[in-house]
Design a protein around this motif. Structure first.
Motif, PDB file in Angstrom:
ATOM      1  N   GLN A 206       0.909  -1.259  -0.008  1.00  0.00           N
ATOM      2  CA  GLN A 206       0.068   0.053  -0.020  1.00  0.00           C
ATOM      3  C   GLN A 206       0.780   1.238   0.056  1.00  0.00           C
ATOM      4  O   GLN A 206       1.578   1.444   0.884  1.00  0.00           O
ATOM      5  CB  GLN A 206      -0.935   0.198   1.156  1.00  0.00           C
ATOM      6  CG  GLN A 206      -1.735  -1.023   1.217  1.00  0.00           C
ATOM      7  CD  GLN A 206      -2.976  -1.145   2.498  1.00  0.00           C
ATOM      8  OE1 GLN A 206      -2.932  -0.005   3.149  1.00  0.00           O
ATOM      9  NE2 GLN A 206      -3.749  -1.920   2.751  1.00  0.00           N
ATOM     10  N   ASN A 207       0.677   1.984  -1.069  1.00  0.00           N
ATOM     11  CA  ASN A 207       1.544   3.235  -1.237  1.00  0.00           C
ATOM     12  C   ASN A 207       3.106   2.964  -0.960  1.00  0.00           C
ATOM     13  O   ASN A 207       3.343   3.909  -0.033  1.00  0.00           O
ATOM     14  CB  ASN A 207       0.865   4.281  -0.038  1.00  0.00           C
ATOM     15  CG  ASN A 207      -0.402   4.630  -0.490  1.00  0.00           C
ATOM     16  OD1 ASN A 207      -0.897   4.678  -1.522  1.00  0.00           O
ATOM     17  ND2 ASN A 207      -1.455   4.458   0.692  1.00  0.00           N
ATOM     18  N   ASP A 208       3.554   2.226  -1.663  1.00  0.00           N
ATOM     19  CA  ASP A 208       5.172   2.106  -1.512  1.00  0.00           C
ATOM     20  C   ASP A 208       5.531   1.324  -0.281  1.00  0.00           C
ATOM     21  O   ASP A 208       6.826   1.659   0.125  1.00  0.00           O
ATOM     22  CB  ASP A 208       5.792   3.450  -1.918  1.00  0.00           C
ATOM     23  CG  ASP A 208       7.103   2.942  -2.214  1.00  0.00           C
ATOM     24  OD1 ASP A 208       7.708   2.028  -2.703  1.00  0.00           O
ATOM     25  OD2 ASP A 208       7.994   3.964  -2.083  1.00  0.00           O
ATOM     26  N   ALA A 209       4.538   0.892   0.553  1.00  0.00           N
ATOM     27  CA  ALA A 209       4.827   0.029   1.781  1.00  0.00           C
ATOM     28  C   ALA A 209       4.064  -1.151   2.021  1.00  0.00           C
ATOM     29  O   ALA A 209       3.238  -1.037   1.485  1.00  0.00           O
ATOM     30  CB  ALA A 209       4.763   0.937   3.063  1.00  0.00           C
ATOM     31  N   ILE A 210       4.575  -2.026   3.012  1.00  0.00           N
ATOM     32  CA  ILE A 210       3.856  -3.335   3.315  1.00  0.00           C
ATOM     33  C   ILE A 210       3.120  -3.016   4.378  1.00  0.00           C
ATOM     34  O   ILE A 210       3.556  -2.636   5.376  1.00  0.00           O
ATOM     35  CB  ILE A 210       4.967  -4.377   3.443  1.00  0.00           C
ATOM     36  CG1 ILE A 210       5.693  -4.633   2.223  1.00  0.00           C
ATOM     37  CG2 ILE A 210       4.149  -5.587   3.976  1.00  0.00           C
ATOM     38  CD1 ILE A 210       6.660  -5.703   2.267  1.00  0.00           C
ATOM     39  N   ALA A 211       1.632  -3.066   4.226  1.00  0.00           N
ATOM     40  CA  ALA A 211       0.908  -3.299   5.242  1.00  0.00           C
ATOM     41  C   ALA A 211       0.800  -4.513   5.776  1.00  0.00           C
ATOM     42  O   ALA A 211       0.404  -5.613   5.010  1.00  0.00           O
ATOM     43  CB  ALA A 211      -0.636  -2.491   5.012  1.00  0.00           C
ATOM     44  N   GLY A 212       0.928  -4.818   6.866  1.00  0.00           N
ATOM     45  CA  GLY A 212       0.906  -6.056   7.679  1.00  0.00           C
ATOM     46  C   GLY A 212       2.254  -6.537   7.609  1.00  0.00           C
ATOM     47  O   GLY A 212       3.303  -6.074   8.024  1.00  0.00           O
ATOM     48  N   SER A 213       2.407  -8.039   7.423  1.00  0.00           N
ATOM     49  CA  SER A 213       3.677  -8.656   7.381  1.00  0.00           C
ATOM     50  C   SER A 213       4.250  -9.120   6.255  1.00  0.00           C
ATOM     51  O   SER A 213       3.419  -9.574   5.591  1.00  0.00           O
ATOM     52  CB  SER A 213       3.703  -9.931   8.524  1.00  0.00           C
ATOM     53  OG  SER A 213       4.746 -10.425   8.421  1.00  0.00           O
TER      54      SER A 213
END
Length: 328
Positions: A206-213
């Motif tokens: 999400q938006n150039d990042a990992i949401a969660g693991s």
């Protein structure tokens, strides 16, 4: 005209970095996490695994395995008209573009060969092989390069001893070609998405990042129980479809996840343990790469001979499972 598909070449590749249980025990001990060689071996049968070096991707391992398979098949890269690559660790996020396309380019294939990835986790090679078999039998393709390649070390949490000790990196490949005589005698594939949460990487981009693991999560007991149940069933389905009995099988080459699962499957099918091909002790669980890695090992050391009937089977996250009966 009736077409058949046959495996005419196998290949494999393992990264040079070989990691022992003692190496991992020392690494985890530095973080205050207790484990031991005895603990790992008793639960999984694993003694070693291989890790890719930084900057080495699934496509690099796949290319090395593919070159071996092509050499064994006495083929050039441009003889291939389809590449199917099974992986859960693609070179790019979301598998976009596909690692198969990257492999095609690295092999120098310029003939417009179809290329695609298949995602069925540890069952991926069974799915990829079944697709290639169907495409060859349909007459639409002649020579398929089928690969399983993984760099699972990139998605392991090295503070979780229940998962990080189990997995390794590697690649295996086969060349499947149109044949006048049957080679792949039967395939069976299944899935049950209601078990998605027992083996997964529960993160989202999400938006150039990992949401969660971004790490692998596994409910080991649930996976073990389900794997033992479905592997016997799908093996018997494939045997029935091929018109064979377990006693007709020369070699059982299962997904190399856990020696206890593998031995349990062989025992339930009343196959002697000397018909079971085991590489999990040396490779660990290499997910989609494990079956072709084990097949290539058995071909190259002379156990698997022309005419032998092989039972291949795998089970993995999704939950997915599948089997194939192959005459070499």
């Amino acid at each position: 005209m009736t077409f058949f598909s046959k495996i005419i070449g196998t290949g494999s590749y393992l990264p040079s970095r070989r990691v022992s249980n003692q190496d991992l025990t020392d690494q985890l001990a530095a973080k205050g996490i207790e484990t031991s060689d005895e603990w790992i071996v008793s639960r999984s049968g694993i003694s070693f695994r291989h890790y890719a070096e930084e900057g080495v991707n699934s496509s690099d391992l796949a290319v090395a395995a593919a070159k071996q398979a092509l050499d064994a098949a006495k083929m050039q890269p441009n003889d291939i008209d389809m590449i199917i690559l099974a992986t859960s660790t693609p070179d790019f996020i979301g598998g976009f573009p596909s690692t198969a396309c990257i492999v095609q380019n690295k092999l120098g294939i310029k003939n417009g060969a179809a290329a695609m990835d298949v995602q069925a986790v540890c069952s991926g090679f069974m799915y990829a092989m079944s697709i290639a078999d169907s495409m060859i039998k349909s007459g639409s393709h002649k020579n398929a390069l089928v690969i399983g390649a993984e760099v699972f070390s990139r998605i392991l949490n090295f503070e979780d001893r229940t998962t990080c000790v189990l997995f390794g990196d590697g690649a295996g490949a086969v060349v499947m070609s149109r044949s006048e005589v049957p080679g792949v005698l039967a395939t069976k594939l299944h899935a049950d998405g209601s078990y998605a949460d027992i083996l997964c990487v529960p993160g989202q981009v999400q938006n150039d990042a990992i949401a969660g693991s971004g790490y692998l999560h596994m409910d080991g007991q649930a996976v073990f129980k389900l794997a033992v149940s479905v592997l016997e069933k799908v093996a018997n389905e494939a045997l029935e479809a091929a018109g064979l009995k377990a006693a007709d099988i020369d070699w059982l080459i299962p997904h190399q996840a856990n020696i206890r699962i593998m031995q349990s499957t062989a025992k339930k099918m009343r196959l002697p343990m000397d018909k079971l091909v085991v590489t999990v002790d040396q490779h660990g669980n290499t997910s989609a790469a494990s079956i072709p890695l084990a097949l290539d090992a058995a071909v190259r050391d002379g156990r698997v001979q022309p005419g032998h009937k092989i039972l291949l089977e795998g089970v993995g996250g999704g939950f997915t499972w599948g089997a194939a009966i192959v005459q070499m």
